[in-house]
Design a protein around this motif. Structure first.
Motif, PDB file in Angstrom:
ATOM      1  N   ALA A 113     -17.169 -39.606 -20.036  1.00  0.00           N
ATOM      2  CA  ALA A 113     -18.462 -39.630 -19.346  1.00  0.00           C
ATOM      3  C   ALA A 113     -19.464 -40.509 -20.089  1.00  0.00           C
ATOM      4  O   ALA A 113     -20.214 -41.283 -19.479  1.00  0.00           O
ATOM      5  N   GLN A 114     -19.463 -40.401 -21.409  1.00  0.00           N
ATOM      6  CA  GLN A 114     -20.376 -41.221 -22.208  1.00  0.00           C
ATOM      7  C   GLN A 114     -20.022 -42.700 -22.107  1.00  0.00           C
ATOM      8  O   GLN A 114     -20.908 -43.561 -22.010  1.00  0.00           O
ATOM      9  N   SER A 115     -18.731 -43.008 -22.106  1.00  0.00           N
ATOM     10  CA  SER A 115     -18.299 -44.397 -21.972  1.00  0.00           C
ATOM     11  C   SER A 115     -18.679 -44.952 -20.606  1.00  0.00           C
ATOM     12  O   SER A 115     -19.145 -46.097 -20.490  1.00  0.00           O
ATOM     13  N   LEU A 116     -18.466 -44.158 -19.568  1.00  0.00           N
ATOM     14  CA  LEU A 116     -18.846 -44.581 -18.216  1.00  0.00           C
ATOM     15  C   LEU A 116     -20.338 -44.891 -18.157  1.00  0.00           C
ATOM     16  O   LEU A 116     -20.747 -45.948 -17.645  1.00  0.00           O
ATOM     17  N   THR A 121     -24.814 -48.678 -17.826  1.00  0.00           N
ATOM     18  CA  THR A 121     -26.112 -49.084 -18.378  1.00  0.00           C
ATOM     19  C   THR A 121     -26.090 -50.546 -18.805  1.00  0.00           C
ATOM     20  O   THR A 121     -27.010 -51.316 -18.495  1.00  0.00           O
ATOM     21  N   ASP A 122     -25.039 -50.940 -19.514  1.00  0.00           N
ATOM     22  CA  ASP A 122     -24.925 -52.333 -19.955  1.00  0.00           C
ATOM     23  C   ASP A 122     -24.877 -53.283 -18.764  1.00  0.00           C
ATOM     24  O   ASP A 122     -25.508 -54.347 -18.771  1.00  0.00           O
ATOM     25  N   TYR A 123     -24.140 -52.896 -17.736  1.00  0.00           N
ATOM     26  CA  TYR A 123     -23.996 -53.775 -16.573  1.00  0.00           C
ATOM     27  C   TYR A 123     -25.309 -53.902 -15.814  1.00  0.00           C
ATOM     28  O   TYR A 123     -25.698 -55.009 -15.405  1.00  0.00           O
ATOM     29  N   VAL A 124     -25.988 -52.794 -15.625  1.00  0.00           N
ATOM     30  CA  VAL A 124     -27.267 -52.820 -14.904  1.00  0.00           C
ATOM     31  C   VAL A 124     -28.296 -53.656 -15.663  1.00  0.00           C
ATOM     32  O   VAL A 124     -29.064 -54.419 -15.059  1.00  0.00           O
ATOM     33  N   LEU A 148     -22.606 -39.841 -14.413  1.00  0.00           N
ATOM     34  CA  LEU A 148     -23.797 -40.085 -13.599  1.00  0.00           C
ATOM     35  C   LEU A 148     -24.986 -39.295 -14.125  1.00  0.00           C
ATOM     36  O   LEU A 148     -26.114 -39.800 -14.181  1.00  0.00           O
ATOM     37  N   SER A 149     -24.735 -38.061 -14.548  1.00  0.00           N
ATOM     38  CA  SER A 149     -25.825 -37.207 -15.031  1.00  0.00           C
ATOM     39  C   SER A 149     -26.410 -37.686 -16.356  1.00  0.00           C
ATOM     40  O   SER A 149     -27.517 -37.290 -16.729  1.00  0.00           O
ATOM     41  N   LEU A 150     -25.673 -38.538 -17.078  1.00  0.00           N
ATOM     42  CA  LEU A 150     -26.139 -39.032 -18.376  1.00  0.00           C
ATOM     43  C   LEU A 150     -27.026 -40.271 -18.268  1.00  0.00           C
ATOM     44  O   LEU A 150     -27.636 -40.681 -19.257  1.00  0.00           O
ATOM     45  N   LEU A 151     -27.094 -40.864 -17.095  1.00  0.00           N
ATOM     46  CA  LEU A 151     -27.865 -42.094 -16.928  1.00  0.00           C
ATOM     47  C   LEU A 151     -29.367 -41.824 -16.943  1.00  0.00           C
ATOM     48  O   LEU A 151     -29.830 -40.780 -16.478  1.00  0.00           O
ATOM     49  N   THR A 152     -30.114 -42.776 -17.451  1.00  0.00           N
ATOM     50  CA  THR A 152     -31.569 -42.675 -17.381  1.00  0.00           C
ATOM     51  C   THR A 152     -32.006 -42.849 -15.929  1.00  0.00           C
ATOM     52  O   THR A 152     -31.267 -43.431 -15.115  1.00  0.00           O
ATOM     53  N   ALA A 157     -31.188 -45.356 -10.710  1.00  0.00           N
ATOM     54  CA  ALA A 157     -31.757 -45.916  -9.482  1.00  0.00           C
ATOM     55  C   ALA A 157     -30.908 -47.057  -8.929  1.00  0.00           C
ATOM     56  O   ALA A 157     -31.000 -47.390  -7.742  1.00  0.00           O
ATOM     57  N   LYS A 158     -30.084 -47.662  -9.778  1.00  0.00           N
ATOM     58  CA  LYS A 158     -29.209 -48.753  -9.345  1.00  0.00           C
ATOM     59  C   LYS A 158     -27.860 -48.250  -8.828  1.00  0.00           C
ATOM     60  O   LYS A 158     -27.058 -49.034  -8.317  1.00  0.00           O
TER      61      LYS A 158
END
Length: 295
Positions: A113-116, A121-124, A148-152, A157-158
């Protein structure tokens, strides 16, 4: 309902139940040539231009490479037939080993999950005009939810879609899906349902022995389609007893009540999402998302 069993007898019973259907393994490169996809990494490393749509996929337990052979390649092909500008990536297999222990013990790999989340994040950040879809099958569906839940909020939003196959989320933490993310889950129902994602009917016969749990795996090679799946099925039959032993604490805990026991009902039907038309249905869903149409 309780089972009294030692780790030694667990390994012995599971091994005897499964080895009869195993087949010889061959060179991995020859068998699993399509089990890896690094489209997002290719963009991040400058080998490709930013794509309009990026899909990151988490494979299921036991699956090889970073997208596996059972669902990932079929979903990728279905998406490529509809989306011209697509980067398809599997969750890093080093961070996400996709073992039975991470499935039962962690409710889906925390490292995966952290890697995903890190890759998204890097791609966005690198491709701010791209739309992202997160996807996963089996344990990978849990990884998709958790990632998904770990994203800022800014990165989330992306993310325009979440697509899961054979999703056991409700059997674990039942992670909610953000309201801004379109959600599609594919689950086999009916008389030959997938117990990991289906509502269990009142007359469903729960296992009462280890043979009831391990027995269905002996049929898995008969459900395989093509060389890669056939080899993967044989490999899984051989590896399952050892992984069962390695995760014995979580396994024995799951035998104490029916809700947890449902997590163990890994039937051959669970491995058919790539061959029953549901990956194409999921690709139709992604292609019809407002942020993806025409891309």
């Amino acid at each position: 309902m309780r089972f009294t069993i030692t780790s030694t007898s667990l390994f012995t019973v599971a091994t005897c139940a499964l080895l009869s259907s195993a087949r010889p393994t061959q060179n991995k490169r020859a068998l699993f040539g399509s089990d890896t996809a690094n489209g997002m990494s290719d963009v991040l490393f400058g080998d490709e231009d930013c794509k309009d749509v990026a899909v990151i996929f988490a494979r299921g337990t036991f699956d090889s490479g970073n997208i596996g052979v059972w669902v990932g390649p079929q979903f990728q092909a279905a998406l490529q037939s509809q989306i011209n500008s697509l980067a398809f990536e599997g969750v890093d297999s080093t961070a996400y080993p996709a073992t039975l222990q991470t499935y039962l013990g962690e409710g889906g790999s925390d490292g995966g999950a952290q890697s995903l989340a890190s890759t998204v994040t890097d791609y966005v950040n690198f491709c701010p005009d791209s739309s992202v879809v997160i996807s996963g099958w089996s344990q990978g569906a849990l990884v998709a939810h958790k990632g998904l839940s770990l994203l800022t909020p800014e990165v989330q939003a992306k993310v325009v879609g979440l697509v899961t196959f054979g999703d056991p989320n409700k059997l674990f933490t039942n992670e909610p899906v953000p309201s801004n993310v379109a959600f599609k889950t594919e689950c086999i129902g009916g008389t030959t349902l997938d117990p990991l994602c289906s509502d269990i009917p009142a007359d469903f016969k729960f296992p009462t022995s280890l043979d009831d749990i391990t027995g269905p795996f002996s049929q898995l090679p008969h459900f395989a389609t093509g060389v890669a799946e056939t080899a993967a099925a044989a490999s899984l039959v051989l590896r399952f007893p050892g992984q069962l032993l390695a995760s014995r604490s979580a396994f024995l805990d799951a035998l104490t009540d029916k809700t947890k026991m449902q997590r163990l009902l890994l039937t051959p039907e669970h491995f058919t999402y790539g061959n029953n038309g549901l990956t194409s249905d999921a690709a139709d869903f992604v292609a019809a998302l407002p942020a993806v149409v025409g891309k």
